[in-house]
Design an enzyme around this catalytic site. Structure first.
Site, PDB file in Angstrom:
ATOM      1  N   GLY B 238      15.913 -19.840 -39.581  1.00  0.00           N
ATOM      2  CA  GLY B 238      16.017 -19.175 -38.276  1.00  0.00           C
ATOM      3  C   GLY B 238      17.258 -18.308 -38.204  1.00  0.00           C
ATOM      4  O   GLY B 238      17.187 -17.124 -37.971  1.00  0.00           O
ATOM      5  N   THR B 467      18.274 -27.168 -41.783  1.00  0.00           N
ATOM      6  CA  THR B 467      19.613 -27.714 -41.612  1.00  0.00           C
ATOM      7  C   THR B 467      19.740 -29.124 -42.180  1.00  0.00           C
ATOM      8  O   THR B 467      20.844 -29.618 -42.348  1.00  0.00           O
ATOM      9  CB  THR B 467      19.950 -27.806 -40.123  1.00  0.00           C
ATOM     10  N   ASN B 587      26.149 -36.067 -44.256  1.00  0.00           N
ATOM     11  CA  ASN B 587      25.492 -36.152 -45.563  1.00  0.00           C
ATOM     12  C   ASN B 587      26.090 -35.050 -46.444  1.00  0.00           C
ATOM     13  O   ASN B 587      25.714 -33.886 -46.337  1.00  0.00           O
ATOM     14  CB  ASN B 587      23.977 -35.956 -45.378  1.00  0.00           C
ATOM     15  N   PRO B 588      27.044 -35.412 -47.305  1.00  0.00           N
ATOM     16  CA  PRO B 588      27.769 -34.388 -48.064  1.00  0.00           C
ATOM     17  C   PRO B 588      26.859 -33.475 -48.882  1.00  0.00           C
ATOM     18  O   PRO B 588      27.128 -32.275 -48.991  1.00  0.00           O
ATOM     19  CB  PRO B 588      28.689 -35.210 -48.982  1.00  0.00           C
ATOM     20  N   GLY B 657      29.603 -29.526 -35.665  1.00  0.00           N
ATOM     21  CA  GLY B 657      28.560 -28.739 -36.316  1.00  0.00           C
ATOM     22  C   GLY B 657      29.113 -27.932 -37.473  1.00  0.00           C
ATOM     23  O   GLY B 657      30.305 -27.618 -37.522  1.00  0.00           O
ATOM     24  N   GLU B 660      27.413 -22.675 -38.981  1.00  0.00           N
ATOM     25  CA  GLU B 660      27.816 -21.270 -38.892  1.00  0.00           C
ATOM     26  C   GLU B 660      29.181 -20.971 -39.491  1.00  0.00           C
ATOM     27  O   GLU B 660      29.459 -19.838 -39.869  1.00  0.00           O
ATOM     28  CB  GLU B 660      27.768 -20.848 -37.424  1.00  0.00           C
TER      29      GLU B 660
END
Ligand code: FES
Ligand code: FES
Lengths: 179, 717
Positions: B238, B467, B587-588, B657, B660
């Site tokens: 997206g 993601t 979660n690396p 997050g 980005e």
């Protein structure tokens, strides 16, 4: 009355034979997706520019969006659905999962089919644009640069390229080329 | 089950739960789902940038095989004109409602037929005539229509006396930077299948948040949201381009209403380019003053971006000037320029990505003028509290990112003089940049059911657009419940699962995790009662503190090495390293994929991406993957990324997050490396061959030639 806008073709897809009547305008990609329900191959551009629709046609990789179904009449086609023989992931697929060679997964069917093609092409000794132009008899070593060059027809907007390259190299090493 | 058992699913690297489906072709995306009675819609779009539709002649198309009909502004179902988005009314949702053409690519008709080939052929046979009106795509910071941007995301910075501080500075850099219009280019083109059952609208749709799409559809059709059911199980990327209710979804709902059949609209790649959305063009003026010893005294950041009058939009380029550096005077000005353009939408790191290119290039120019190491300059000017708001940072591990990155990259050995390194004919350079990106949480709901068989079903209106949300949230739920991840089944991607924020603003995972954690807390309190199944549902709306009194940001340091061929102007990125502070990492393995992917997009932005419009028509001249180049395998080195230990105290689980931040700093790091290699500043993206070559050909480091050429290419109309 004969319908001149349609043709009967036969395709062997993932080892299953099919007889189809297709619109002459139908691409191989749409025949796989719409007529045979094999929606693994993806339509990312429909113009041969992204590689998401890549399948193996008689063992060679093709962009199925630029292949008319009627032109593939009689061909043996392998899609991503046909890569895991007997439901067992092949090493390449397993490496994609373990090394996270994708994110959204939309380019993945094309990357996988393309990688199978790359490994076969390399095995057959085909050079690429980055292969040293010195010895026609020597099979180029499959290193990162070779994989990147050979896989460059498969775009990945998620940017999973580094792990895709790792997965392809690992699969190549594990299977001695026949991943 | 022991409620206090530490399972530790969070923090462990695990492959994606749906990985097996994605490598066998079994994961079904919107256009893959079979549907009995399905018919196909094909859009027809405007070729003028401004005007009115005079006529849509469907006489030929309607007689063609398989055609069910044609919708245009004269016969399409009416939609509620008050429907809008986050910012209020949104005219871009009101498709086929009147004859006005607001931009090239605007849908003017939809042809519906039994097969995709028939729909495509009939669409080609449709004759649309438009009366073109003069359009204006002449983007300029000082355009007469320019106006202050909306301050819905916060006020402008106006700290200290900028002019007085600048007057006292030993060094002042004032430079203009430009970034082009860019396209999201998710590999899955926008697609939707819609059908009505009575007055209930059902849809499969490629989007970043099924719940918000259902809200917009409910508003457009003036029906209760509970009657709209949108599902988006697998979404092929997206990056902000599927953040809103897309034209494919709106038109499919209209066509299925009209023709009484399920209608699928799978947009063509050309339509995705011209009709969905893009990152707007920006022009930015950065003014930075420093003492001779490298203390910043003044940071001024003016930025302008293009937008459409159809809808409000903020490209917040100036945010990092409020966060990254301490200075007695900081001033930001954000300007919106309404033009006849495709309405912009957030694209990975909106504002921060183009903004960081300007600010972090300018900082590098200050280092050059002072002749100090750019890493040292940055470390010397770190703020102890947020320099504009005055609030403490909830966590700020930027110095760790810079130091760890510099160590791994081998920065200390760098000779900072430009053109100081060669390998054969190639010029080699290194550069770096830092970045910040706003973090936070938005309201969501989650339900968890303890099932009879001892498993747990977690339902949350999350979406996984690549993601890793499905995998990450399973781990979060497992830890919150104190059980093994194998006992948790996650349901996402469905508007019926309740109110939820979408995958956007780097706030998806934090918002959904918060709701899941709270629901788990409540459920654990009720597990003593042996009755099964038992369900706990939590809505976090009332639990979120939107004024936490702290500045919540993620941070990064990006390092790049490039090789420039002075004969061809080709720039190749040879090394790219990012070190990130993004709170506790769930979660690396997947997190690394995310930030590496973000850096790849930043590399692509630096070197390749640019929507080129024909000034006479305003139409895209390169709306396909042959003309609009995105980074391919051969462009991308083995990108390295890692995380410094971090914990976000404002989040119950320590998360922030990271979708980005990866993109934000990369273009500046690469542009700075190109300067280091060549001695020429690249202040306009992308760093095209001609922009690298021109100064070389002219035998001097000037940007005059480059800027002049740029004007000729992109201005006009
Ligand atoms: S869909 Fe065939 S190459 Fe893009
Ligand atoms: S995994 Fe999303 S495009 Fe490659």
């Amino acid at each position: 009355m004969t319908d001149h806008t349609r043709s009967g073709i036969s395709l062997r897809v993932n080892d299953v034979s099919h007889r189809l009547s297709v619109d002459n305008r139908r691409t191989l990609l749409d025949a796989l997706r719409e007529d045979l329900g094999l929606t693994g191959p993806k339509k990312g551009c429909d113009h041969g520019q992204c590689g998401a629709c890549t399948v193996l046609c008689d063992g060679r990789r093709v962009v199925s969006c630029l292949t008319l179904a009627v032109a593939a009449d009689g061909a043996a086609v392998t899609t991503v659905e046909g890569l895991a023989a007997g439901g067992e992931l092949r090493p390449l697929q397993e490496a994609f999962v373990r090394l996270d060679g994708f994110q959204c997964g939309f380019c993945t069917p094309g990357q996988l089919c393309s990688a199978v093609g790359v490994l076969a092409e390399h095995e057959a000794g085909w050079p690429s644009a980055v292969t040293a132009d010195d010895d026609p008899e020597r099979t180029p070593e499959l290193d990162e640069a070779e994989v990147r060059e050979r896989m460059s027809g498969n775009l990945c907007r998620c940017g999973a390229y580094p792990s895709i390259v790792r997965a392809v190299l690992e699969a190549a090493a594990r299977q001695g080329g026949a991943a | 089950m022991s409620p206090d058992r530490t399972v530790g699913a969070v923090g462990a690297s695990r492959p994606r739960i749906e990985g097996g489906l994605k490598v066998t072709g079994a994961a079904r995306y919107t256009a893959d789902v079979p549907m009995p009675g399905l018919v196909h819609g094909q859009l027809v779009t405007a070729t003028t940038s401004r005007g009115r539709v005079r006529d849509v002649d469907a006489s030929t198309a309607l007689g063609m095989p398989g055609v069910l009909g044609v919708l245009d502004h004269r016969n399409a179902p009416r939609l509620n004109p008050k429907a809008g988005n986050y910012f209020g009314p949104d005219g871009s949702l009101l498709l086929l409602q009147d004859e006005v053409v607001p931009y090239a690519g605007w849908p003017v008709a939809l042809v519906v037929a039994e097969t995709p080939e028939q729909a495509r052929a009939a669409a080609a046979a449709l004759r649309v005539t438009c009366d073109a009106e003069p359009h204006d795509l002449d983007f300029d910071m000082d355009h007469p229509a320019a106006r202050p941007a909306s301050t819905a995301f916060g006020p402008e910075a106006d700290t200290g006396d900028l002019e007085a501080e600048l007057a006292a500075c030993a060094v002042v850099v004032e430079e203009r930077y430009r970034t082009p219009e860019e396209s999201h280019c998710a590999m899955e083109p926008h697609a939707s299948t819609a059908w009505w059952e009575g007055d209930h609208l059902h849809a499969l749709d490629a989007n970043q948040g099924a719940f918000s799409v259902s809200e917009v559809l409910a508003a457009l059709w003036s029906i209760d949201r509970e009657r709209v059911h949108v599902r988006s199980e697998h979404v092929g990327g997206g990056f902000g381009g599927k953040g809103v209710c897309g034209p494919q979804m709106i038109l499919a709902s209209m066509a299925s209403k009209r023709f009484g059949r399920p209608v699928r609209i799978a947009m063509t790649r050309a339509q995705v380019f011209e009709t969905t959305s893009s990152r707007p063009r920006t022009e930015q003026l950065v003014t930075i003053g420093a003492d001779a010893d490298g203390r910043l005294r003044a940071v001024g950041h003016r930025a302008a971006y293009a937008l459409s009058p159809l809808a409000e939009y903020i490209e917040a380029c100036t945010e990092q000037a409020k966060v990254l550096y301490a200075a007695p005077a900081i001033r930001t000005r954000l300007t919106a320029v309404p033009l006849d353009v495709l309405p912009p939408a957030s694209m990975r790191g909106p504002g921060a990505t183009p903004g960081s290119f300007a600010l972090e290039s300018a900082i590098d120019e200050v280092a050059e003028r002072l002749d100090v190491d750019p890493v040292r300059l940055r470390l010397r000017n770190q703020p102890s509290v947020a320099p504009v708001s005055g609030l403490p940072f909830s966590t700020r591990r930027l110095v760790s990112c810079v130091q760890e990155g510099a160590r791994r990259f081998g920065w200390a050995a760098r000779d900072r003089r430009p053109r100081s390194r060669r390998e054969g004919p190639l010029l080699i350079g290194t550069g770096m940049a830092t970045a910040s990106f706003s973090a936070g949480v938005f309201p969501s709901t989650a339900s968890i059911t303890a099932e009879v068989d001892g498993t747990f079903t977690v339902s949350v209106g999350a979406s996984d657009i690549g993601t890793g949300a499905r995998t990450a949230l399973t781990a979060v739920a497992a830890d919150a419940l104190g059980v093994d991840a194998g006992r948790v089944r996650l349901r996402i991607g469905d508007s019926d699962l309740g109110m939820a924020w979408g995958a956007g603003g780097s706030r998806g995972t934090t918002s959904w995790s918060f709701a899941i954690t709270e629901a788990a807390k409540e459920l654990r309190g009720r597990l003593g009662d042996p009755a099964r199944p038992v369900t706990a549902t939590v809505d976090t709306s009332a639990l979120i503190d939107f004024q936490p009194g702290r500045e919540r940001q993620t941070f990064s340091a990006v390092f790049a090495e490039v090789a420039v061929d002075p004969a061809t102007g080709e720039v190749r990125v040879r090394r790219l390293l990012g070190v990130f502070a993004v709170g506790r990492v769930i979660n690396p393995l997947l997190a690394r994929g995310q930030v590496v992917g973000g850096m790849v997009m930043g590399l692509s932005m630096a070197l390749h991406e640019e929507s080129v419009r024909d000034p006479r028509t305003g139409r895209l001249a390169n709306g396909d993957f042959a003309g609009y180049h995105i980074a391919a395998h051969a462009d991308v080195p083995d990108v390295e990324a890692d995380f410094v230990p971090d914990y976000e105290p404002l989040d119950p689980s320590g998360f922030n997050g990271l979708g980005e931040i990866g993109t934000a700093g990369t273009a500046a790091a690469i542009a700075n490396a190109v300067w280091h290699a060549t001695g020429t500043r690249q202040r306009t993206l992308p760093i095209r061959l001609d922009r690298v070559l021109e100064p070389v050909a002219a035998g001097k480091d000037t940007e005059g030639a480059t800027e002049g050429a740029d004007h000729a290419v992109t201005r006009g109309a």
